[in-house]
Design an enzyme around this catalytic site. Structure first.
Site, PDB file in Angstrom:
ATOM      1  CE  LYS A 157      36.148 160.289 -60.296  1.00  0.00           C
ATOM      2  NZ  LYS A 157      36.261 161.075 -61.501  1.00  0.00           N
TER       3      LYS A 157
ATOM      4  CG  PHE B  94      39.393 154.095 -63.611  1.00  0.00           C
ATOM      5  CD1 PHE B  94      39.602 153.870 -65.026  1.00  0.00           C
ATOM      6  CD2 PHE B  94      38.898 155.398 -63.041  1.00  0.00           C
ATOM      7  CE1 PHE B  94      39.393 154.749 -65.718  1.00  0.00           C
ATOM      8  CE2 PHE B  94      38.990 156.303 -63.878  1.00  0.00           C
ATOM      9  CZ  PHE B  94      39.098 156.112 -65.200  1.00  0.00           C
TER      10      PHE B  94
ATOM     11  CG  ASP C 185      42.862 156.494 -56.543  1.00  0.00           C
ATOM     12  OD1 ASP C 185      42.141 157.442 -56.099  1.00  0.00           O
ATOM     13  OD2 ASP C 185      43.044 156.382 -57.797  1.00  0.00           O
TER      14      ASP C 185
END
Length: 406
Positions: free
Chosen positions: A261, A147, A232
């Protein structure tokens, strides 16, 4: 927190969204109006312990005093210039983020998906200009069940049909291999490979932690074959796993990091590509950009986030409280928990399917005053703010035990 003041109930507000908001989310039926630390409050004044932390965007809790103070101070001075001009906050942000990660240069963006898209562009440019891959033939190897976001290019290499169905045609140039399989990865890498792009821990897949040595193997393979290792760390990074970065659990330094984030402190969207100088150095003026990327408000908040991480306090808390989390989950094995994977303050918990789906368990926990989110099937994820206390964590585990027993 004080009770929220509103003339509309939670039910009213949820109904009001239906005709005017795109239905791209299926949230739990809680309407948050206020928050502080690890707690949120709905419009009726009901309090909930936040065990999701905005998918790690709220690593430092809701409205961390130092971050809020920084944002207020910057709001009174300057919020946006665009990158047409310099601003007085960006240099320090880039300097300190590069130092924190052990890399050289920073490309500031806004959302995690933007960081991933930017990383892909940079890797391709590097492949053509530095590695010598023929024009338009660069490939990037990724892992199944990944993801990395939901843009058209990113869903092109997703294996989640919910994310893909109806959004083709898809962007070419990606090869998908099983996660945690070094042999499959090596077979997929060839002279056209610009990069290997992986999550050090797969978050959306259910907090899937690779075998010891996998990240080291990826690093060795990419170095030997002359391609980039892109990690990531948008969910796994910035303290979540008990280290600043999840790759540090194997003392690995990738060529490129994707961050987001938590970098915005739960206040503004802040993301970044952080890489070696010879990698990010392929970009020239006009080839890539973002009106809001690196804006003064984002840079000020991002610098304050880096400052919190520079002390090591939050990494230590995540590691220490991770022991409590693992212990509490281990005690529930065979009592409704079929299995779990945890590192630091991050866990994927597989509930016995007969007890309920992940969505159903999340709803029952909400009724107990604890907010979590499902991933797939009967799996829920736990990712509380790193500011959570041992007592709050044990309270959440107690609520899970009650839900499973019921």
């Amino acid at each position: 927190m004080t009770a929220a003041v509103t003339s509309r109930s939670s039910a009213d507000l949820i109904r009001a969204e239906e005709p005017v908001l795109a239905h791209n989310y299926h949230p739990l039926p809680v309407v948050v109006a206020r928050a502080e630390g690890t707690w949120v409050e709905d419009v009726e004044g009901r309090r909930y312990l936040d065990m999701l932390a905005g998918y790690s965007a709220l690593n430092f809790g809701h409205r961390h005093p130092r971050l809020i103070e920084t944002a207020h101070r910057q709001l009174d001075r300057l919020t946006l210039t665009s990158r047409a001009f310099h601003n007085d906050k960006l240099a320090e942000f880039a300097e300190r983020l590069a130092a924190l990660t052990g890399l050289d240069m920073v490309l500031p963006m806004n959302t995690g998906a933007e960081a991933v898209e930017s990383g892909i562009k940079v890797a391709r440019k590097w492949a053509y200009e530095v590695k010598g891959v023929p024009a338009d033939r660069a490939t990037i190897v990724v892992a199944a069940d990944n993801f990395h976001g939901r843009t058209t290019t990113i869903v092109s290499f997703s294996t989640d049909e919910t994310a893909r169905a109806g959004f083709g045609p898809f962007t070419p140039g990606f090869r998908i291999v099983p996660y945690n399989d070094l042999a499959a990865l090596e077979a997929a890498v060839d002279e056209t490979t610009a990069a290997v792009l992986i999550e050090p821990i797969q978050g959306e897949a259910g907090v899937v932690i690779p075998d010891d040595g996998y990240l080291t193997g990826v690093r060795e393979l990419t170095r030997r074959t002359g391609c980039l290792f892109i990690a990531d760390e948008i969910q796994s990074g910035l303290g979540r796993t008990g280290r600043t970065l999840a790759v540090e659990h194997e003392d690995v330094v990738p060529d490129m990091l994707l961050l987001g984030k938590a970098l915005g402190g739960g206040i503004v969207p802040v993301s970044a590509v952080v890489a070696r100088r010879d990698v990010l150095g392929v970009l020239r003026p006009g080839e890539h950009g973002s009106t809001f990327g690196g804006n003064p408000l984002a840079a000020a908040v991002g610098t304050a986030v880096v400052g919190l991480l520079e002390t090591g306090e939050f990494q230590h808390r995540a590691a220490e409280l991770g022991v409590v989390l693992r212990g509490g989950l281990a005690a529930l094995l065979g009592k409704g928990v079929a299995g779990f994977r945890a590192r630091g303050l991050w866990a994927g918990v597989d509930i016995e399917p007969a007890i309920g789906s992940g969505r159903e368990i999340s709803r029952r926990l909400m009724d107990e005053g604890v907010l979590v989110k499902d991933t797939h099937g009967s799996t829920i994820r736990l990712a509380p703010p790193l500011t959570i206390t041992p007592q709050e964590l044990e309270s959440a585990l107690g609520a899970l035990e009650r839900v499973l027993a019921a």
